[in-house]
Enzyme design. Structure first.
Site, PDB file in Angstrom:
ATOM      1  N   SER A 199      53.095 -20.023  31.628  1.00  0.00           N
ATOM      2  CA  SER A 199      53.649 -18.811  32.222  1.00  0.00           C
ATOM      3  C   SER A 199      53.484 -17.607  31.295  1.00  0.00           C
ATOM      4  O   SER A 199      52.362 -17.184  31.013  1.00  0.00           O
ATOM      5  CB  SER A 199      55.116 -19.044  32.585  1.00  0.00           C
ATOM      6  OG  SER A 199      55.583 -18.077  33.480  1.00  0.00           O
TER       7      SER A 199
ATOM      8  N   ASP B 143      54.168 -21.837  38.603  1.00  0.00           N
ATOM      9  CA  ASP B 143      54.555 -21.656  37.205  1.00  0.00           C
ATOM     10  C   ASP B 143      54.531 -22.955  36.401  1.00  0.00           C
ATOM     11  O   ASP B 143      55.130 -23.961  36.781  1.00  0.00           O
ATOM     12  CB  ASP B 143      55.977 -21.087  37.199  1.00  0.00           C
ATOM     13  CG  ASP B 143      56.359 -20.479  35.866  1.00  0.00           C
ATOM     14  OD1 ASP B 143      56.098 -21.111  34.836  1.00  0.00           O
ATOM     15  OD2 ASP B 143      56.915 -19.372  35.869  1.00  0.00           O
TER      16      ASP B 143
END
Length: 367
Positions: A43, A158
């Site tokens: 991320s 993510d």
């Protein structure tokens, strides 16, 4: 006798705006002539790691230093009808590409891996080839906020969902020295006990009268179908039919405005939907209740804290750097400068031990 330096790898934690600390860490390593051979990021860690690997870290740093709240929204807020996410992710993707261009991961001078999560299988996906911008966007597509990204034939979101601090992936590449930058060394202390009580009371009070968006849209459409507007729209059609019965077929039949009437009502509904979606971004922290964004990110922080504890226990790095940025909200990009500063402080504290380890692990080479 000549010696060969050890290979150094770093794992960069997820964490949204907290990821600014990674900038400070990477800067300090570079200033102390500590080269990185492999970067694995999840991320925010994937984003900052990618900018570093592509030689664009300073460009990114300039953008997030002294960034205003409104300006920050322009980089990633593009609301869509919330089926798979509140935001389309197109702006964020374009922003990443504007910095790194169309470079491929395999063409970077540093081994780089972006970590994402396959939402259909639950697998952690290590992206080590293909367009760098696509890999980073897949790694940072926070579930519920950004739409998942179709990439590599998978539905990706993510990396923090499955592997926020990807030391396990770093270890598979067998670096001589492993560094981890953990952004979740503790739980946030954002709310005092009195503030927590206020939030609970506000949530209780609001739950009974919460707006039902679906019912509101249905009522609007039902009202449209029974309104005088629809009858007014039908008048030209009726008149044209009567006229057509008594005049030549070649004469043009007037168009009705029924379609435009419906379109106008739907545009009004869409605008209302956009206002509801955008409200959390423009009123962040301005009321007692947590908005949908804060709830999603709070849950994510808890999950990442717990997973990082386990990862550090079972895959301990040689060097652990833990900037204290937990109290920076994941979307508080206006605090980039303080996050960078905290990253620098904690990295500088780790430099003596890291340099000593590098010297100890140097390997002799034959001339």
């Amino acid at each position: 006798m000549a010696s060969k330096r050890p290979h150094v790898g770093i794992a960069l934690d997820s964490g949204g705006a907290m990821g600014g600390a990674h900038i400070g860490v990477l800067e300090v390593l570079a200033e102390n002539s500590i080269p990185l051979d492999i970067i694995v990021g999840s991320s925010a860690g994937a984003a900052v790691g990618a900018f570093f690997a592509a030689g664009k870290l300073q460009d990114f740093k300039k953008l997030i230093t002294d960034l205003s709240f409104i300006h920050s929204l322009s980089y990633y807020v593009d609301p869509v009808f919330p089926t798979s996410g509140l935001l389309a992710g197109i702006r964020a993707h374009n922003f990443i590409r504007s910095l790194v261009g169309d470079v491929l991961i395999e063409d970077l001078s540093i081994t780089f891996i972006a970590v994402a999560t396959d939402l259909l299988t639950g697998e952690t996906v290590a992206i080590d080839k293909g367009p760098l911008a696509d890999a980073v966007m897949a790694s940072m597509a926070i579930p519920g906020i950004f739409r998942p990204m179709v990439h590599m034939g998978r539905l990706l979101a993510d990396g923090g969902v499955s592997d926020p601090l990807p030391l396990d992936i770093l270890m598979t590449h067998n670096p001589d020295i492993t560094i981890a930058c953990n952004l979740h060394p503790r739980m946030p202390r954002r709310f005092s006990s009195s503030k927590r009580l206020d939030i609970i009371k506000a949530e209780q009070k609001a739950s009974a009268g919460e707006e039902d968006l679906a019912s509101g849209i249905i009522e609007r459409v039902a009202g449209l179908m029974s309104s005088q507007a629809i009858f007014e729209s039908l008048k030209p059609m009726a008149a044209s039919i009567l006229k057509k019965m008594s005049v030549s077929r070649s004469k043009k039949v007037p168009e009705i405005d029924l379609g435009q009437t419906i379109k106008d009502h739907l545009i009004a509904s869409r605008q209302k939907l956009y206002e509801i979606i955008s409200r959390p971004f423009s009123a962040m922290g301005a009321q007692q209740r947590l908005n949908i964004i804060e709830i999603l990110l709070s849950a994510t922080n808890i999950q990442q804290y717990q997973k990082n504890r386990l990862m550090l226990r079972y895959e301990p790095p040689d060097i652990l750097i833990e900037p204290d940025v937990v109290d920076i909200g994941a979307l508080e990009f206006t605090k980039g400068e303080s996050a960078i500063g905290e990253g620098r402080i904690k990295a500088e504290n780790a430099i003596p031990e890291l340099l000593k380890m590098i010297d100890a692990k140097r390997k002799p080479t034959s001339r």
